[in-house]
Design a protein around this motif. Structure first.
Motif, PDB file in Angstrom:
ATOM      1  N   ASP A 565       0.842  -1.215   0.000  1.00 22.07           N
ATOM      2  CA  ASP A 565       0.000   0.000   0.000  1.00 22.07           C
ATOM      3  C   ASP A 565       0.869   1.254   0.000  1.00 22.07           C
ATOM      4  N   LEU A 566       1.966   1.246   0.787  1.00 24.04           N
ATOM      5  CA  LEU A 566       2.864   2.398   0.834  1.00 24.04           C
ATOM      6  C   LEU A 566       3.536   2.631  -0.521  1.00 24.04           C
ATOM      7  N   ILE A 567       3.939   1.526  -1.178  1.00 21.36           N
ATOM      8  CA  ILE A 567       4.593   1.653  -2.494  1.00 21.36           C
ATOM      9  C   ILE A 567       3.629   2.274  -3.496  1.00 21.36           C
ATOM     10  N   MET A 568       2.374   1.833  -3.450  1.00 19.11           N
ATOM     11  CA  MET A 568       1.359   2.311  -4.404  1.00 19.11           C
ATOM     12  C   MET A 568       1.162   3.822  -4.321  1.00 19.11           C
ATOM     13  N   VAL A 569       1.277   4.378  -3.104  1.00 17.32           N
ATOM     14  CA  VAL A 569       1.027   5.817  -2.944  1.00 17.32           C
ATOM     15  C   VAL A 569       2.323   6.627  -3.037  1.00 17.32           C
ATOM     16  N   GLY A 570       3.434   5.963  -3.427  1.00 19.54           N
ATOM     17  CA  GLY A 570       4.689   6.679  -3.643  1.00 19.54           C
ATOM     18  C   GLY A 570       5.415   7.060  -2.376  1.00 19.54           C
ATOM     19  N   ALA A 571       5.339   6.232  -1.340  1.00 22.47           N
ATOM     20  CA  ALA A 571       6.011   6.529  -0.072  1.00 22.47           C
ATOM     21  C   ALA A 571       7.527   6.530  -0.252  1.00 22.47           C
ATOM     22  N   THR A 572       8.207   7.249   0.623  1.00 19.37           N
ATOM     23  CA  THR A 572       9.668   7.325   0.557  1.00 19.37           C
ATOM     24  C   THR A 572      10.293   6.051   1.140  1.00 19.37           C
ATOM     25  N   ALA A 573      11.605   5.867   0.894  1.00 18.48           N
ATOM     26  CA  ALA A 573      12.323   4.703   1.409  1.00 18.48           C
ATOM     27  C   ALA A 573      12.306   4.694   2.939  1.00 18.48           C
ATOM     28  N   VAL A 574      12.338   5.892   3.552  1.00 14.83           N
ATOM     29  CA  VAL A 574      12.333   5.985   5.022  1.00 14.83           C
ATOM     30  C   VAL A 574      11.013   5.463   5.575  1.00 14.83           C
ATOM     31  N   GLU A 575       9.898   5.848   4.928  1.00 16.82           N
ATOM     32  CA  GLU A 575       8.576   5.388   5.388  1.00 16.82           C
ATOM     33  C   GLU A 575       8.428   3.882   5.201  1.00 16.82           C
ATOM     34  N   ILE A 576       8.936   3.386   4.076  1.00 14.53           N
ATOM     35  CA  ILE A 576       8.847   1.941   3.809  1.00 14.53           C
ATOM     36  C   ILE A 576       9.688   1.175   4.829  1.00 14.53           C
ATOM     37  N   LYS A 577      10.869   1.708   5.148  1.00 10.01           N
ATOM     38  CA  LYS A 577      11.739   1.047   6.125  1.00 10.01           C
ATOM     39  C   LYS A 577      11.084   1.004   7.496  1.00 10.01           C
ATOM     40  N   ARG A 578      10.445   2.104   7.881  1.00 12.29           N
ATOM     41  CA  ARG A 578       9.786   2.165   9.197  1.00 12.29           C
ATOM     42  C   ARG A 578       8.693   1.097   9.289  1.00 12.29           C
ATOM     43  N   LYS A 579       7.932   0.948   8.205  1.00 12.56           N
ATOM     44  CA  LYS A 579       6.854  -0.051   8.181  1.00 12.56           C
ATOM     45  C   LYS A 579       7.428  -1.475   8.224  1.00 12.56           C
ATOM     46  N   ALA A 580       8.518  -1.696   7.478  1.00 15.93           N
ATOM     47  CA  ALA A 580       9.138  -3.024   7.455  1.00 15.93           C
ATOM     48  C   ALA A 580       9.679  -3.402   8.832  1.00 15.93           C
ATOM     49  N   LEU A 581      10.251  -2.426   9.531  1.00 12.54           N
ATOM     50  CA  LEU A 581      10.770  -2.691  10.880  1.00 12.54           C
ATOM     51  C   LEU A 581       9.632  -3.043  11.839  1.00 12.54           C
ATOM     52  N   GLU A 582       8.489  -2.366  11.670  1.00 14.50           N
ATOM     53  CA  GLU A 582       7.318  -2.677  12.500  1.00 14.50           C
ATOM     54  C   GLU A 582       6.876  -4.117  12.278  1.00 14.50           C
ATOM     55  N   GLU A 583       7.061  -4.598  11.041  1.00 10.57           N
ATOM     56  CA  GLU A 583       6.614  -5.953  10.693  1.00 10.57           C
ATOM     57  C   GLU A 583       7.693  -6.999  10.957  1.00 10.57           C
ATOM     58  N   GLY A 584       8.801  -6.601  11.598  1.00 14.27           N
ATOM     59  CA  GLY A 584       9.791  -7.588  12.037  1.00 14.27           C
ATOM     60  C   GLY A 584      11.028  -7.741  11.173  1.00 14.27           C
ATOM     61  N   MET A 585      11.223  -6.835  10.207  1.00 16.22           N
ATOM     62  CA  MET A 585      12.424  -6.939   9.377  1.00 16.22           C
ATOM     63  C   MET A 585      13.680  -6.628  10.196  1.00 16.22           C
ATOM     64  N   LEU A 586      14.746  -7.406   9.981  1.00 16.63           N
ATOM     65  CA  LEU A 586      16.046  -7.112  10.586  1.00 16.63           C
ATOM     66  C   LEU A 586      16.874  -6.330   9.584  1.00 16.63           C
ATOM     67  N   THR A 587      17.414  -5.173   9.986  1.00 14.12           N
ATOM     68  CA  THR A 587      18.296  -4.420   9.086  1.00 14.12           C
ATOM     69  C   THR A 587      19.658  -5.113   9.028  1.00 14.12           C
ATOM     70  N   LEU A 588      20.509  -4.636   8.124  1.00 11.18           N
ATOM     71  CA  LEU A 588      21.861  -5.189   8.025  1.00 11.18           C
ATOM     72  C   LEU A 588      22.604  -5.040   9.356  1.00 11.18           C
ATOM     73  N   ARG A 589      22.460  -3.869  10.012  1.00  9.92           N
ATOM     74  CA  ARG A 589      23.129  -3.659  11.302  1.00  9.92           C
ATOM     75  C   ARG A 589      22.591  -4.635  12.349  1.00  9.92           C
TER      76      ARG A 589
END
Length: 612
Positions: A565-589
């Motif tokens: 949904d975020l991609i469809m509305v043209g969200a920035t990489a920062v917004e997409i990252k924030r959502k992914a972290l909420e859903e349990g994504m582990l960053t490289l760090r």
């Protein structure tokens, strides 16, 4: 020489057969030459061996402890060469250079020194221990395989590695089994069972692509140049290098190896070898040696004979014109190091389950991103190996095809004849594929066809050069792909890096890391003190680095409904990252911090490859 020396000592009744066998066992356990083993065991004195060799080969002997060498003579042979061959220049008379050496039969050393200095070489025999002391005295104390860190500009450090061994050193030593080749290291392998230097490395030629010998320059055919090129290729294999860099500068001609992702200086060559060595490598790779103005790419296939078994090795060769000559980079493609088991690549359990879910879907795009040398190809090969079943048609377009995988249709991209990624993809869609692997999405045309393939029932795997997973969305949109197509087509985007593992042989616990520093790199106060930190002291196995082998860091972003949904509305990489972290994504760090907690790597390695 080991057997010859043993036979000589037996013939002269200087040792018994039992003592010879014990010396051979001692040599096998501790390395070095047989003469040193006899001396260490106390069966023979250095002077007795020196005298015996002197009589046997008709070469004078010398006691170096009573001999002073003119500093101008010392300068005729570089320190690296003196240590590599265990030789010492003694005097120069006209066009003749007299050198002291422990092994007067070492024609490899004499040939190379003759070629390097331009003098005729006359050997005299000296004891091994006296030679070592004299070399340290005149050239300064050093150890050939000690890593040195020289501070560079901007706080960066340039590591240096001990000089590469001579071809004779590569050939002599304990035998290498065929299976051992999978885990070659800096100090653990010699290619004893390879024959003489001409038989040792055989260039594999295609039957319909013979080299015109009349076109070869004479300099590239000189025996020392052939030996040197062979030594470089074999030594890279011995040290576990992934790349060889041959670099000409105004007053320096150096060779560097990339080992576990870090470049090390291994050799400083005379400038006179620049053109002959460059031509030799280009001839082996079937490149045009007359063309020095344009970049060229080729491939070298060599066959190593190891314990009567033939083993082919591939080197990908790239030549690039620079200010002072052509820089050549060879990438070692070793099938034995290809890890196709995804569970051993370094994925965290949740990240691995997400990746597996994505590649098991019948259609959609799975993207693996990261810089050159971050293990993207290995990850994709692991994925298609897991999907490779008799009922699945897998097609790949690669530039170049690095490894041949049975049961998979692999296509080599050839830009010169118009076979680029886009053309290959179009053709694939008429070949009834289930899974398509595109080596790299470089332009809008390739990206557009990949998206269309994903939307019409195909699973597409590919790579892209971006810093992290969320910014890949922005990169695709920037290429010209509509956001709604990106959101619909993508199953998963994964960023990855490779970091070095702590050497298991010299691993020790670190206890003096301040809590503040731990929190600054990303650990929470609750985590600090709940796990142990480790480092490597540096040993023979890891060549003093404290690291041996590499492991992956993975940032796996599954394209869920929320992220779509975020991609469809043209969200920035920062917004997409924030959502992914909420859903349990582990960053490289975060992946790196998990590796630190597990005692796999160090804080320094994670900081080198990741950001908060």
């Amino acid at each position: 020489m080991p057997v010859k020396l043993g036979e000589l000592l037996l013939k002269e009744n200087m040792v018994t057969p039992q003592q010879l066998q014990e010396a051979l066992n001692h040599q096998k356990m501790n390395g070095g030459k047989l003469g040193k083993a006899f001396v260490s065991l106390g069966y023979v004195r250095d002077e007795e061996i020196t005298s015996l060799l002197s009589r046997q080969y008709g070469v004078p002997s010398i006691n170096l402890t009573h001999f002073e060498v003119d500093p101008t003579v010392i300068k005729t042979i570089p320190a690296e060469t003196a240590r590599k061959y265990q030789v010492l220049p003694l005097s120069r008379s006209g066009a003749t250079l007299t050198i002291a050496m422990a092994d007067p039969t070492n024609v490899f050393a004499m040939d190379d020194i003759k070629f390097m200095t331009g003098y005729n070489v006359e050997p005299v025999v000296a004891s091994e221990s006296a030679l070592e002391e004299a070399i340290d005295k005149y050239y300064g104390s050093s150890r050939a395989l000690t890593l040195k860190q020289d501070a560079g500009g901007g706080g960066s450090r340039q590591p240096a590695l001990g000089s590469a061994p001579s071809l004779k050193e590569v050939v002599d030593g304990p035998a290498l089994t065929f299976d051992d080749m999978a885990s070659v290291g800096l100090n653990e392998v010699d290619l004893d069972s390879i024959g003489d230097d001409e038989a040792e490395v055989e260039n594999v030629k295609d039957a319909d692509d013979e080299i015109d010998l009349n076109a070869l320059s004479k300099s590239s055919e000189a025996a020392p140049v052939i030996k040197l090129s062979n030594v470089l290729l074999i030594d890279a294999l011995k040290r576990g290098a992934s790349d060889i860099h041959i670099e000409p500068y105004e007053k320096e001609f150096r060779v560097r190896f990339r080992i576990d992702g870090i470049l090390y200086n291994v050799m400083a060559l005379p400038m006179k070898l620049r053109d002959p060595l460059t031509s030799r490598i280009k001839i082996m790779a079937k490149l045009d040696i007359a063309e020095k103005r344009l970049p060229q790419d080729g491939r070298i296939k060599i066959r190593l004979k190891v314990e009567d078994r033939s083993r082919e090795m591939d080197f990908r060769v790239s030549s690039l014109p620079t200010l002072w000559g052509e820089k050549i980079v060879l990438r070692l493609l070793d099938k034995t190091k290809l890890m196709l088991d995804m569970t051993k690549l370094g994925f965290e359990p949740e990240s691995l389950s997400r990746f597996k879910r994505a590649i098991e879907k019948p259609y959609g795009i799975v993207l693996v991103t990261g810089p050159t040398g971050s293990g993207k190809t290995n990850t994709l090969y692991s994925a298609i190996a897991a999907l490779n079943k008799p009922d699945t048609n897998i097609m790949t377009a690669e530039d170049p095809v690095e490894f041949n995988l049975p049961g998979i249709n692999q296509v080599q991209i050839r830009e010169a004849v118009g076979l680029n990624f886009a053309a290959a993809l179009r053709s694939f869609l008429r070949q009834d594929p289930n899974t398509i692997l595109v080596g790299e999405i470089r332009d809008y045309e390739t990206a557009e066809i990949a998206v269309k393939a994903a939307l019409t029932g195909h699973l597409v795997l590919s790579t892209l050069h971006t810093n992290d997973a969320p910014s890949t969305i922005s990169r695709l949109v920037n290429m010209g792909i509509e956001p709604f197509l990106v959101g619909t087509a993508c199953n998963l985007i994964q960023a990855q890096r490779l970091i070095r593992r702590i050497c298991a042989q010299c691993k020790y616990e670190v206890t003096d890391v301040p809590t503040k520093a731990m929190m600054e790199i990303g650990f929470t106060p609750d985590q600090v003190g709940t796990f142990k930190l480790f480092k490597g002291k540096g040993c023979g196995t890891c060549n003093g680095t404290g690291y041996k082998g590499r492991v992956g860091l993975y940032e796996v972003m599954e394209i869920t409904e929320g992220i779509r949904d975020l991609i469809m509305v043209g969200a920035t990489a920062v917004e997409i990252k924030r959502k992914a972290l909420e859903e349990g994504m582990l960053t490289l760090r975060m992946s790196g911090l998990e590796k630190i907690k597990a005692g796999i790597t160090t804080i320094e390695e994670v900081l080198r490859e990741t950001v908060l």
